[in-house]
Design a protein around this motif. Structure first.
Motif, PDB file in Angstrom:
ATOM      1  N   GLU A   1       0.822  -1.212   0.000  1.00 23.92           N
ATOM      2  CA  GLU A   1       0.000   0.000   0.000  1.00 23.92           C
ATOM      3  C   GLU A   1       0.853   1.258   0.000  1.00 23.92           C
ATOM      4  OE1 GLU A   1      -2.590  -0.580   3.322  1.00 23.92           O
ATOM      5  OE2 GLU A   1      -4.094  -1.663   2.130  1.00 23.92           O
ATOM      6  N   LYS A   2       2.010   1.224   0.655  1.00 21.30           N
ATOM      7  CA  LYS A   2       2.915   2.371   0.617  1.00 21.30           C
ATOM      8  C   LYS A   2       3.413   2.646  -0.799  1.00 21.30           C
ATOM      9  CE  LYS A   2       4.646   2.108   5.379  1.00 21.30           C
ATOM     10  NZ  LYS A   2       5.841   1.849   6.233  1.00 21.30           N
ATOM     11  N   ARG A   3       3.414   1.619  -1.616  1.00 22.22           N
ATOM     12  CA  ARG A   3       3.834   1.762  -3.008  1.00 22.22           C
ATOM     13  C   ARG A   3       2.657   2.059  -3.932  1.00 22.22           C
ATOM     14  NH1 ARG A   3       7.941  -3.130  -4.387  1.00 22.22           N
ATOM     15  NH2 ARG A   3       7.828  -2.002  -6.352  1.00 22.22           N
ATOM     16  N   GLY A   4       1.475   2.215  -3.345  1.00 22.33           N
ATOM     17  CA  GLY A   4       0.288   2.490  -4.149  1.00 22.33           C
ATOM     18  C   GLY A   4      -0.278   1.263  -4.829  1.00 22.33           C
ATOM     19  N   ILE A   5      -0.004   0.075  -4.289  1.00 20.10           N
ATOM     20  CA  ILE A   5      -0.483  -1.193  -4.857  1.00 20.10           C
ATOM     21  C   ILE A   5      -1.535  -1.779  -3.932  1.00 20.10           C
ATOM     22  CG2 ILE A   5       0.160  -3.523  -5.573  1.00 20.10           C
ATOM     23  CD1 ILE A   5       2.979  -2.471  -6.098  1.00 20.10           C
ATOM     24  N   HIS A   6      -2.724  -2.055  -4.482  1.00 20.58           N
ATOM     25  CA  HIS A   6      -3.846  -2.529  -3.678  1.00 20.58           C
ATOM     26  C   HIS A   6      -4.346  -3.867  -4.242  1.00 20.58           C
ATOM     27  CE1 HIS A   6      -4.039   1.418  -1.738  1.00 20.58           C
ATOM     28  NE2 HIS A   6      -3.838   1.912  -2.949  1.00 20.58           N
ATOM     29  N   PRO A   7      -4.118  -4.965  -3.521  1.00 23.19           N
ATOM     30  CA  PRO A   7      -4.570  -6.272  -4.005  1.00 23.19           C
ATOM     31  C   PRO A   7      -6.085  -6.438  -3.873  1.00 23.19           C
ATOM     32  CG  PRO A   7      -2.809  -6.468  -2.356  1.00 23.19           C
ATOM     33  CD  PRO A   7      -3.318  -5.068  -2.293  1.00 23.19           C
ATOM     34  N   VAL A   8      -6.659  -7.152  -4.808  1.00 25.75           N
ATOM     35  CA  VAL A   8      -8.035  -7.649  -4.722  1.00 25.75           C
ATOM     36  C   VAL A   8      -7.939  -9.169  -4.812  1.00 25.75           C
ATOM     37  CG1 VAL A   8     -10.288  -7.754  -5.836  1.00 25.75           C
ATOM     38  CG2 VAL A   8      -9.073  -5.568  -5.670  1.00 25.75           C
ATOM     39  N   VAL A   9      -8.577  -9.857  -3.877  1.00 23.31           N
ATOM     40  CA  VAL A   9      -8.310 -11.277  -3.663  1.00 23.31           C
ATOM     41  C   VAL A   9      -9.607 -12.068  -3.587  1.00 23.31           C
ATOM     42  CG1 VAL A   9      -7.190 -12.959  -2.139  1.00 23.31           C
ATOM     43  CG2 VAL A   9      -6.215 -10.659  -2.377  1.00 23.31           C
ATOM     44  N   ALA A  10      -9.566 -13.289  -4.104  1.00 19.67           N
ATOM     45  CA  ALA A  10     -10.671 -14.229  -3.917  1.00 19.67           C
ATOM     46  C   ALA A  10     -10.099 -15.625  -3.700  1.00 19.67           C
ATOM     47  CB  ALA A  10     -11.613 -14.228  -5.117  1.00 19.67           C
ATOM     48  N   PHE A  11     -10.569 -16.290  -2.651  1.00 18.34           N
ATOM     49  CA  PHE A  11     -10.160 -17.666  -2.357  1.00 18.34           C
ATOM     50  C   PHE A  11     -11.206 -18.650  -2.881  1.00 18.34           C
ATOM     51  CE2 PHE A  11      -7.477 -15.504   0.663  1.00 18.34           C
ATOM     52  CZ  PHE A  11      -6.410 -16.363   0.902  1.00 18.34           C
ATOM     53  N   GLU A  12     -10.726 -19.816  -3.269  1.00 14.31           N
ATOM     54  CA  GLU A  12     -11.582 -20.969  -3.568  1.00 14.31           C
ATOM     55  C   GLU A  12     -11.028 -22.146  -2.779  1.00 14.31           C
ATOM     56  OE1 GLU A  12     -12.412 -19.707  -8.251  1.00 14.31           O
ATOM     57  OE2 GLU A  12     -11.191 -21.469  -7.760  1.00 14.31           O
ATOM     58  N   LEU A  13     -11.888 -22.837  -2.033  1.00 17.17           N
ATOM     59  CA  LEU A  13     -11.433 -23.925  -1.169  1.00 17.17           C
ATOM     60  C   LEU A  13     -12.171 -25.218  -1.489  1.00 17.17           C
ATOM     61  CD1 LEU A  13     -11.128 -22.128   2.276  1.00 17.17           C
ATOM     62  CD2 LEU A  13      -9.288 -23.222   1.016  1.00 17.17           C
ATOM     63  N   GLU A  14     -11.402 -26.262  -1.774  1.00 22.46           N
ATOM     64  CA  GLU A  14     -11.958 -27.604  -1.943  1.00 22.46           C
ATOM     65  C   GLU A  14     -11.890 -28.345  -0.608  1.00 22.46           C
ATOM     66  OE1 GLU A  14     -10.627 -28.418  -6.565  1.00 22.46           O
ATOM     67  OE2 GLU A  14      -9.147 -28.679  -4.966  1.00 22.46           O
ATOM     68  N   PHE A  15     -12.841 -29.233  -0.383  1.00 21.53           N
ATOM     69  CA  PHE A  15     -12.849 -30.012   0.853  1.00 21.53           C
ATOM     70  C   PHE A  15     -13.590 -31.319   0.614  1.00 21.53           C
ATOM     71  CE2 PHE A  15     -16.614 -27.356   0.856  1.00 21.53           C
ATOM     72  CZ  PHE A  15     -17.629 -28.178   1.314  1.00 21.53           C
ATOM     73  N   TYR A  16     -13.382 -32.242   1.537  1.00 22.54           N
ATOM     74  CA  TYR A  16     -14.061 -33.532   1.484  1.00 22.54           C
ATOM     75  C   TYR A  16     -15.057 -33.653   2.633  1.00 22.54           C
ATOM     76  CZ  TYR A  16     -11.357 -35.966  -2.141  1.00 22.54           C
ATOM     77  OH  TYR A  16     -10.815 -36.383  -3.341  1.00 22.54           O
ATOM     78  N   LEU A  17     -16.175 -34.302   2.358  1.00 22.41           N
ATOM     79  CA  LEU A  17     -17.090 -34.756   3.394  1.00 22.41           C
ATOM     80  C   LEU A  17     -16.837 -36.237   3.651  1.00 22.41           C
ATOM     81  CD1 LEU A  17     -20.552 -33.162   2.468  1.00 22.41           C
ATOM     82  CD2 LEU A  17     -19.059 -32.550   4.384  1.00 22.41           C
ATOM     83  N   PHE A  18     -16.868 -36.621   4.925  1.00 23.70           N
ATOM     84  CA  PHE A  18     -16.750 -38.012   5.318  1.00 23.70           C
ATOM     85  C   PHE A  18     -17.905 -38.359   6.248  1.00 23.70           C
ATOM     86  CE2 PHE A  18     -12.326 -36.391   4.980  1.00 23.70           C
ATOM     87  CZ  PHE A  18     -11.897 -37.166   3.920  1.00 23.70           C
TER      88      PHE A  18
END
Length: 450
Positions: free
Chosen positions: A136-153
């Protein structure tokens, strides 16, 4: 003793919560440790209000260093050499929410050392906070999205081993994995409540996908212009998903590779970089910054493997089945690559980092990705050929924990980007945990060698 409250809206947040949920008497104050588990304390709601008003909140510093099984390892001057001191924490505004999967009414709220008078250098959320502040001090602003895989047991184990989940309606095992929409219908009650519980926590969970493994699913999140909040979402989603599954008589696990003959579960992270005016930095100059960011990620990837593959099981995922790379690579619309460039317009141009296991620490994964992108923008080098041009293109990365921590511990750019104290602590934690894990004679060992 009380101190000045730097977050005055916290008090009104807690009071509003008490007014809306008068039945809730206790709140879990929680924070993520190095392996990605929540630790914390259960506070009476009236004490949470006092903390929000400025009363000090302290938790033992070494809780951050807990191993996967909850034990501590001697690391530098910490753990068994420092007297186990307390360290200040603060409440994270906007994270006080009800918990729907417990039997009794309960609330939860995130806490962190970030922003206190004595931040813990190796707390995962603080590591990410420092990377984001630097950008942010460098004027760079990330936009982020996570995707999570998982198992049911199934909730019950058999001889210590997980069993396929059963369709709640007909009791059939989910043993014919595919991406058919009917699998979503069969498990709709638990999956829909997972999304609802996540939404109640403030997590913008949305799209549900049936994945290729037996009992395997994926739930995506919306894009977030606050990198810390995006990682908060991923951490909180894991907690609520496990809780909702148990409520429905099942287990949910983000273990990277629960079955050798089925796909592993990944943590896919979409990242764009914008300037202060809202322009996508990766799309400038004929997408040259995009290629530089990719090159930086590929350069650091072999030296951040203890973050992306956080335990012995996670290394089993690479090079197996489908869409799990065995070398550091990139490509356009290519799910075999570690770094995929999804098709998009210039406004939404981004990388999708696909290497991390689903059980990795989301704060540290994002910190490593952003540090790699920053390194690439600074070095301004072109990446290796994409897989679209050369299917053999790629850079080798470590496939076991001991090699991986050695590669991470001594790398100057990783130490600079993530903090040398964190790198030392993290690598030593992972090294000792791996040795501890291997220090057992298994039934298979007797079967092979006795």
């Amino acid at each position: 003793m009380t101190t000045t409250n730097p977050y005055p809206d916290l008090l009104s947040e807690v009071r509003a919560f008490r007014g809306k949920y008068p039945e809730i008497r206790y709140v879990d104050l929680i924070c993520l440790d190095i392996p990605g588990h929540f630790y914390g304390k259960r506070y009476p709601i009236e004490m949470v209000e006092k903390v929000a008003a400025g009363s000090p909140l302290k938790v033992p510093q070494n809780c951050v260093l807990l191993g996967t099984q909850g034990g501590l390892y001697p690391i530098g001057d910490y753990c068994f050499a420092d007297g186990d001191p307390d360290a200040p924490r603060r409440l994270v505004p906007g994270t006080l929410v009800p918990v729907r999967w417990e039997k009794e009414p309960l609330g939860q709220m995130l806490i962190t050392s970030d922003g206190t008078e004595a931040p813990i250098e190796f707390e995962p959320r603080e590591v990410l906070a420092q990377v984001i502040k630097r950008l942010e001090k460098r004027g760079i602003h990330p936009v982020v999205a996570f995707e999570l895989e998982f198992y049911l047991f199934d909730r019950k184990l058999k001889d210590g081993l997980p069993q396929f989940p059963r369709d709640p309606l007909c009791e059939d095992e989910d043993d014919q994995p595919n991406m058919h929409i009917e699998r979503l219908s069969r498990f709709s009650s638990v999956l829909h409540e997972m999304v609802e519980a996540a939404n109640e926590q403030g997590v913008a969970a949305n799209v549900i996908t049936a994945e290729l493994g037996p009992g395997q699913f994926e739930i995506n999140f919306g894009h977030c212009d606050d990198g810390l909040k995006a990682a908060d979402w991923a951490a909180l989603f894991c907690r609520s998903t496990r809780g909702v599954a148990m409520k429905h008589g099942q287990r949910a696990s983000f273990m990277s590779k629960p079955y050798l003959n089925a796909p592993g579960s990944g943590m896919h992270v979409h990242v764009s970089l914008y300037d202060r005016a809202g322009n996508n930095l990766l799309a400038a100059d004929d997408q040259r910054p995009l290629r530089h960011a990719v090159a930086g990620c590929l350069d650091l990837l072999p030296h951040c493997m203890p973050i992306f593959a956080a335990n012995h099981n996670a290394f089993r995922r690479y090079g197996a089945m489908v869409n799990a790379a065995s070398r550091a690579s990139w490509g356009f619309e290519d799910r075999d690559a570690c770094i995929r460039i999804p098709e998009s317009d210039g406004r939404n141009l981004r990388i999708e980092h696909r290497l991390a296991g689903a059980d990795a620490n989301p704060y540290l994964v994002l910190a490593a990705i952003l540090s790699g992108m920053e390194h690439g923008l600074d070095a301004a080098r072109e990446p290796i050929a994409p897989l679209n041009e050369d299917r053999e293109s790629g850079i080798d990365f470590p496939k076991d924990m001991l090699t991986a921590v050695t590669a991470m511990r001594s790398h100057p750019v990783v130490n600079q980007g993530l903090g040398s104290e964190f790198v030392m602590v993290y690598c030593e934690n992972k090294r000792q945990e791996f040795l501890d894990f291997m220090n057992e004679v298994s039934a298979r060992e007797y079967r092979w060698y006795m």
